[in-house]
Design a protein around this motif. Structure first.
Motif, PDB file in Angstrom:
ATOM      1  N   VAL A 146      29.305   2.733  64.691  1.00 20.52           N
ATOM      2  CA  VAL A 146      30.356   2.172  63.884  1.00 20.52           C
ATOM      3  C   VAL A 146      31.617   2.408  64.228  1.00 20.52           C
ATOM      4  CG1 VAL A 146      31.083   2.137  61.445  1.00 20.52           C
ATOM      5  CG2 VAL A 146      28.698   2.122  61.615  1.00 20.52           C
ATOM      6  N   ARG A 147      31.886   3.746  64.328  1.00 23.24           N
ATOM      7  CA  ARG A 147      33.347   4.180  64.824  1.00 23.24           C
ATOM      8  C   ARG A 147      33.593   3.408  66.096  1.00 23.24           C
ATOM      9  NH1 ARG A 147      31.839  10.591  63.864  1.00 23.24           N
ATOM     10  NH2 ARG A 147      32.081  10.730  61.742  1.00 23.24           N
ATOM     11  N   ALA A 148      32.733   3.522  67.198  1.00 21.39           N
ATOM     12  CA  ALA A 148      33.215   2.812  68.417  1.00 21.39           C
ATOM     13  C   ALA A 148      33.213   1.315  68.190  1.00 21.39           C
ATOM     14  CB  ALA A 148      31.947   2.885  69.349  1.00 21.39           C
ATOM     15  N   MET A 149      32.506   0.390  67.447  1.00 23.83           N
ATOM     16  CA  MET A 149      32.613  -0.755  67.106  1.00 23.83           C
ATOM     17  C   MET A 149      33.885  -1.146  66.633  1.00 23.83           C
ATOM     18  SD  MET A 149      31.302  -3.866  67.491  1.00 23.83           S
ATOM     19  CE  MET A 149      29.718  -3.574  67.735  1.00 23.83           C
ATOM     20  N   ARG A 150      34.342  -0.298  65.446  1.00 22.56           N
ATOM     21  CA  ARG A 150      35.596  -0.519  64.928  1.00 22.56           C
ATOM     22  C   ARG A 150      36.675  -0.251  66.066  1.00 22.56           C
ATOM     23  NH1 ARG A 150      34.371   2.892  59.371  1.00 22.56           N
ATOM     24  NH2 ARG A 150      33.367   1.330  58.245  1.00 22.56           N
ATOM     25  N   ILE A 151      36.675   0.749  66.703  1.00 18.21           N
ATOM     26  CA  ILE A 151      37.755   0.742  67.624  1.00 18.21           C
ATOM     27  C   ILE A 151      37.553  -0.341  68.838  1.00 18.21           C
ATOM     28  CG2 ILE A 151      38.413   2.294  69.877  1.00 18.21           C
ATOM     29  CD1 ILE A 151      37.336   4.652  68.285  1.00 18.21           C
ATOM     30  N   ALA A 152      36.497  -0.730  69.146  1.00 16.23           N
ATOM     31  CA  ALA A 152      36.394  -1.914  70.161  1.00 16.23           C
ATOM     32  C   ALA A 152      36.944  -3.314  69.503  1.00 16.23           C
ATOM     33  CB  ALA A 152      34.800  -2.062  70.237  1.00 16.23           C
ATOM     34  N   ASP A 153      36.888  -3.357  68.163  1.00 15.12           N
ATOM     35  CA  ASP A 153      37.487  -4.362  67.606  1.00 15.12           C
ATOM     36  C   ASP A 153      39.029  -4.161  67.475  1.00 15.12           C
ATOM     37  OD1 ASP A 153      35.034  -5.691  67.277  1.00 15.12           O
ATOM     38  OD2 ASP A 153      35.120  -5.307  64.917  1.00 15.12           O
ATOM     39  N   ASP A 154      39.396  -3.219  67.103  1.00 14.33           N
ATOM     40  CA  ASP A 154      40.884  -2.707  67.174  1.00 14.33           C
ATOM     41  C   ASP A 154      41.489  -3.450  68.709  1.00 14.33           C
ATOM     42  OD1 ASP A 154      40.863  -2.368  64.572  1.00 14.33           O
ATOM     43  OD2 ASP A 154      40.857   0.017  64.946  1.00 14.33           O
ATOM     44  N   MET A 155      40.754  -2.790  69.623  1.00 11.49           N
ATOM     45  CA  MET A 155      41.429  -3.033  71.144  1.00 11.49           C
ATOM     46  C   MET A 155      41.167  -4.688  71.555  1.00 11.49           C
ATOM     47  SD  MET A 155      39.775   0.309  72.770  1.00 11.49           S
ATOM     48  CE  MET A 155      40.142  -0.081  74.398  1.00 11.49           C
ATOM     49  N   GLY A 156      40.367  -5.319  70.492  1.00 15.64           N
ATOM     50  CA  GLY A 156      40.287  -6.608  70.959  1.00 15.64           C
ATOM     51  C   GLY A 156      39.130  -6.987  71.914  1.00 15.64           C
ATOM     52  N   LEU A 157      38.237  -6.150  72.151  1.00 10.36           N
ATOM     53  CA  LEU A 157      37.193  -6.064  73.285  1.00 10.36           C
ATOM     54  C   LEU A 157      36.130  -7.213  72.829  1.00 10.36           C
ATOM     55  CD1 LEU A 157      36.718  -2.164  74.527  1.00 10.36           C
ATOM     56  CD2 LEU A 157      38.218  -4.078  75.207  1.00 10.36           C
ATOM     57  N   ASN A 158      35.878  -7.216  71.524  1.00  8.57           N
ATOM     58  CA  ASN A 158      34.868  -8.284  70.730  1.00  8.57           C
ATOM     59  C   ASN A 158      35.185  -9.712  71.436  1.00  8.57           C
ATOM     60  OD1 ASN A 158      37.124  -8.093  69.246  1.00  8.57           O
ATOM     61  ND2 ASN A 158      36.048  -9.187  67.638  1.00  8.57           N
ATOM     62  N   LYS A 159      36.567  -9.913  71.852  1.00  6.96           N
ATOM     63  CA  LYS A 159      37.250 -11.238  72.296  1.00  6.96           C
ATOM     64  C   LYS A 159      37.280 -11.299  73.849  1.00  6.96           C
ATOM     65  CE  LYS A 159      40.104 -12.061  68.465  1.00  6.96           C
ATOM     66  NZ  LYS A 159      39.884 -10.808  67.715  1.00  6.96           N
TER      67      LYS A 159
END
Length: 318
Positions: free
Chosen positions: A231-244
């Motif tokens: 959960v923590r890693a996913m939130r950071i990944a989203d903040d960094m825009g990695l999901n895009k």
């Protein structure tokens, strides 16, 4: 004859009293730490099952009761828990979320002559190189998950570059190696990775590893993490825009993790009726007559452990 009759009557009373003695089961689960949500769901499930079994007359006429200890997902603590529970006279042991805990605790249980049933332990080693006759598990192995996820990734995203962010313990190691084999990404010079400590990873650990993932230019980010760590890693990944920028794949996922990561921000895709099954299961957990009222109020919805792998979805890349 009267003496024989009295002896027989006394023996009958003793047997009846013995038959009514409860059977104690030992739950070795994480009440604290990164896997506490999954651990609390195990406690809820155990209480529900015991109440249902006792309502039907118990086991061989004997009621079940539960004794539990907090492992905090730490192997050394789980081993000490096994000794304490064994000294209490438990008939068997079960529970746990970390495979390292399951392996260590089951070996100690073997030394104490007790069966150990691993509830969540995906590592190949659990019933592989570290397996023994006293150890059982309910869930699938890392290789099974990798076969499912790898088949999908090979079909929909062939010839892509991967980056692996992996929890540094037996489940993470075997999950990463299995997925690398299933996707043909064993060449670490082309498909690099980073590992984060377990237990005890910090936000800075996840951020540093995700920065490496971003700089690698990979097409697929395999998040080999679980519980609050994922959960923590996913939130950071989203903040960094990695999901895009890349497809994010998660080998093992629970409904608790989806909800904690924020389902309003993510479209989680699976080939099974995830939400329908979860809602039905959650209603049963909350409505069950035997679930303790304080647990119904205090604990989160239980995780749904489906026998497949999931993806954090983004539109397919060209």
């Amino acid at each position: 004859m009267k003496r024989i009759a009295l002896l027989a009557a006394g023996l009958g009373l003793c047997l009846a009293a013995e038959a009514a003695d409860p059977i104690t089961l030992g739950l070795n689960y994480p009440r604290t730490g990164s896997y506490k949500e999954e651990g609390l769901s195990q406690m809820r499930g155990a209480l529900l099952a015991i109440d249902e079994i006792n309502a039907r007359g118990g086991v061989l006429g004997r009621p079940l009761q539960l004794s539990s200890r907090n492992s905090a997902s730490r192997p050394e603590k789980s081993v000490a828990n096994v000794d304490r529970l064994a000294d209490e006279g438990v008939a068997m042991l079960f529970g746990g979320v970390s495979s390292a805990v399951a392996i260590a605790a089951s070996k100690r249980a073997r030394e104490r002559g007790l069966l150990y049933f691993g509830t969540i332990t995906y590592s190949n080693d659990t019933t592989g190189k570290d397996g023994h006759r006293y150890m059982f598990r309910e869930c699938n192995s890392a290789w099974m998950s990798a076969r499912v996820l790898g088949q999908y990734l090979n079909k929909t995203m062939p010839n892509k570059r991967y980056f692996y962010l992996t929890a540094d313990y037996t489940w993470g190691h075997t999950s990463e190696s299995s997925l690398r084999q299933a996707t043909g990404t064993t060449d670490q010079s082309q498909h690099p990775g980073a590992r984060t400590p377990f237990p005890g990873a910090r936000l800075s650990d996840f951020r540093a590893a995700l920065q490496q993932a971003e700089q690698s230019g990979a097409d697929v980010l395999a998040l080999v993490l679980y519980g609050e760590d994922m959960v923590r890693a996913m939130r950071i990944a989203d903040d960094m825009g990695l999901n895009k920028k890349m497809q994010i794949a998660v080998p093992n996922l629970s409904m608790t993790m989806v909800e904690a990561a924020g389902p309003e921000h993510h479209a989680w895709r699976t080939g099974y009726r995830t939400l329908d099954l979860a809602r039905a299961g959650n209603r049963r957990f909350r409505a069950g007559q035997g679930v303790r009222e304080e647990l119904r109020r205090a604990l989160p919805d239980p995780p749904l452990q489906l026998r497949c792998s999931r993806l954090h979805h983004r539109p397919p890349m060209g």
